[in-house]
Design a protein around this motif. Structure first.
Motif, PDB file in Angstrom:
ATOM      1  N   UNK A  87      -6.233  -5.763  36.864  1.00 49.21           N
ATOM      2  CA  UNK A  87      -4.883  -5.197  37.024  1.00 49.21           C
ATOM      3  C   UNK A  87      -4.559  -4.077  36.049  1.00 49.21           C
ATOM      4  N   UNK A  88      -5.216  -4.054  34.897  1.00 48.54           N
ATOM      5  CA  UNK A  88      -4.958  -2.969  33.946  1.00 48.54           C
ATOM      6  C   UNK A  88      -5.428  -1.624  34.486  1.00 48.54           C
ATOM      7  N   UNK A  89      -6.419  -1.640  35.371  1.00 49.86           N
ATOM      8  CA  UNK A  89      -6.884  -0.389  35.958  1.00 49.86           C
ATOM      9  C   UNK A  89      -5.863   0.193  36.932  1.00 49.86           C
ATOM     10  N   UNK A  90      -4.919  -0.649  37.405  1.00 51.29           N
ATOM     11  CA  UNK A  90      -3.852  -0.124  38.253  1.00 51.29           C
ATOM     12  C   UNK A  90      -3.031   0.910  37.499  1.00 51.29           C
ATOM     13  N   UNK A  91      -2.775   0.640  36.210  1.00 49.85           N
ATOM     14  CA  UNK A  91      -2.009   1.581  35.388  1.00 49.85           C
ATOM     15  C   UNK A  91      -2.781   2.884  35.194  1.00 49.85           C
ATOM     16  N   UNK A  92      -4.082   2.759  34.911  1.00 54.00           N
ATOM     17  CA  UNK A  92      -4.909   3.954  34.716  1.00 54.00           C
ATOM     18  C   UNK A  92      -4.968   4.786  35.998  1.00 54.00           C
ATOM     19  N   UNK A  93      -5.095   4.131  37.145  1.00 50.92           N
ATOM     20  CA  UNK A  93      -5.138   4.850  38.415  1.00 50.92           C
ATOM     21  C   UNK A  93      -3.806   5.532  38.709  1.00 50.92           C
ATOM     22  N   UNK A  94      -2.694   4.863  38.370  1.00 50.45           N
ATOM     23  CA  UNK A  94      -1.378   5.474  38.600  1.00 50.45           C
ATOM     24  C   UNK A  94      -1.188   6.705  37.709  1.00 50.45           C
ATOM     25  N   UNK A  95      -1.627   6.624  36.451  1.00 44.01           N
ATOM     26  CA  UNK A  95      -1.533   7.780  35.560  1.00 44.01           C
ATOM     27  C   UNK A  95      -2.420   8.919  36.064  1.00 44.01           C
ATOM     28  N   UNK A  96      -3.611   8.583  36.556  1.00 42.94           N
ATOM     29  CA  UNK A  96      -4.489   9.613  37.128  1.00 42.94           C
ATOM     30  C   UNK A  96      -3.847  10.269  38.347  1.00 42.94           C
ATOM     31  N   UNK A  97      -3.146   9.487  39.159  1.00 41.47           N
ATOM     32  CA  UNK A  97      -2.422  10.040  40.314  1.00 41.47           C
ATOM     33  C   UNK A  97      -1.314  10.984  39.853  1.00 41.47           C
ATOM     34  N   UNK A  98      -0.603  10.614  38.780  1.00 39.07           N
ATOM     35  CA  UNK A  98       0.429  11.500  38.233  1.00 39.07           C
ATOM     36  C   UNK A  98      -0.171  12.788  37.685  1.00 39.07           C
ATOM     37  N   UNK A 118       6.102  13.467  30.692  1.00 37.44           N
ATOM     38  CA  UNK A 118       4.907  12.810  30.161  1.00 37.44           C
ATOM     39  C   UNK A 118       4.362  11.905  31.249  1.00 37.44           C
ATOM     40  N   UNK A 119       3.166  12.212  31.738  1.00 42.29           N
ATOM     41  CA  UNK A 119       2.608  11.441  32.849  1.00 42.29           C
ATOM     42  C   UNK A 119       2.300  10.000  32.473  1.00 42.29           C
ATOM     43  N   UNK A 120       2.111   9.726  31.181  1.00 42.20           N
ATOM     44  CA  UNK A 120       1.805   8.364  30.747  1.00 42.20           C
ATOM     45  C   UNK A 120       3.009   7.568  30.314  1.00 42.20           C
TER      46      UNK A 120
END
Length: 294
Positions: A87-98, A118-120
């Motif tokens: 589930x932590x990769x969901x955050x990384x993928x969302x930031x990459x999408x931003x 700030x995208x993060x």
């Protein structure tokens, strides 16, 4: 399993996490991954070979081992670590999408304009993604603890188990290899998992309370601005009323007696004692000598 690659992928979550998230990540790597790689794999290296039964019946030891250990602790913990960190990769993928949206927006409107400050930063959809990931991680931790307790009836590992499964001829005594060491590592991994659950719950409470505080401050600021605008409007209205009262004074009323009483005929014909009055009287006498003003 290549734990170094796994650690490199998961370390990107650290810069998007809160203080509780960083502590959780440290607990996962130090107290779970490191203990798993360094010690636990060696303790459960070949537990089926160390599982001895007091019979030579072919197949009895294998069947008894499968009955008491349907899934090995070490493999269950490996699955738990993989599932709980996904589930932590969901955050990384969302930031990459931003980041991708920000790049396309700058390419279309210029480098000076930004779609995100700030995208993060955890605002909007990223806040919900992060919160959902915490709920999913907590659910996975609780589910694996329940599976471990349900499969082995408890977290305790006995030294001796009694097996009556076919093809064993009768009740057979089987002995688990390194029971005390395995029991210590089992308690340690269960305790680390419980600590991660507590950290996830604390982080959920922290995120929700921080969101409520931010919304309350925004509402107070809006009410304060509306109050200032209302006070300014009242002051301007009062100033306009005062200016109208000063620039346009009301006329003073005339005395009612003087206004309503008409002049008398005698006062109108009363001769004046000035030079103009004498000339007027001489003209009247010349035109009408028989009339008298008295």
């Amino acid at each position: 399993m290549d734990w170094k690659t796994f650690q490199a992928l998961l370390s990107g979550v650290n810069k998007y996490s809160t203080a509780f998230g960083r502590v959780w990540l440290s607990v996962v790597f130090v107290f779970r991954v490191m203990v798993y790689v360094v010690a636990a794999e060696r303790v459960w290296g070949d537990e089926q070979k160390d599982f001895d039964c007091n019979t030579k019946q072919p197949g009895c030891a294998n069947v008894c081992y499968d009955h008491f250990f349907p899934i090995s602790h070490i493999r269950l913990w490996a699955l738990q670590l993989i599932f709980v960190t996904c589930p932590s990769f969901m955050v990384v993928m969302h930031v990459a999408y931003r980041d991708d949206r920000e790049r396309k927006y700058k390419a279309k409107h210029g480098d000076e304009k930004k779609l995100y400050n700030n995208t993060g930063k955890k605002h909007g959809g990223l806040w919900w993604t992060y919160l959902i990931s915490l709920f999913v991680k907590t659910g996975i931790e609780v589910s694996f603890l329940y599976i471990l307790h349900h499969v082995y009836d408890s977290f305790y590992l006995p030294r001796l188990v009694k097996c009556e499964v076919s093809p064993c001829p009768n009740q057979v005594d089987c002995y688990i290899g390194h029971p005390t060491e395995k029991k210590v590592f089992t308690y340690f991994m269960v305790g680390a998992s419980a600590l991660c659950i507590v950290l996830n719950i604390c982080e959920i409470i922290y995120l929700i309370s921080k969101r409520f505080v931010r919304c309350a401050n925004k509402l107070k600021r809006r009410n304060r601005n509306m109050g200032r605008h209302h006070d300014k409007y009242n002051d301007d209205d009062h100033f306009n009323n005062c200016s109208v009262a000063v620039t346009k004074p009301e006329p003073e009323p005339e005395p009612r007696e003087l206004k309503e009483q008409p002049p008398s005929f005698r006062s109108a014909l009363k001769p004046s004692f000035g030079p103009s009055g004498l000339k007027l009287e001489e003209k009247i006498r010349a035109s009408a000598p028989n009339l008298s003003t008295s």
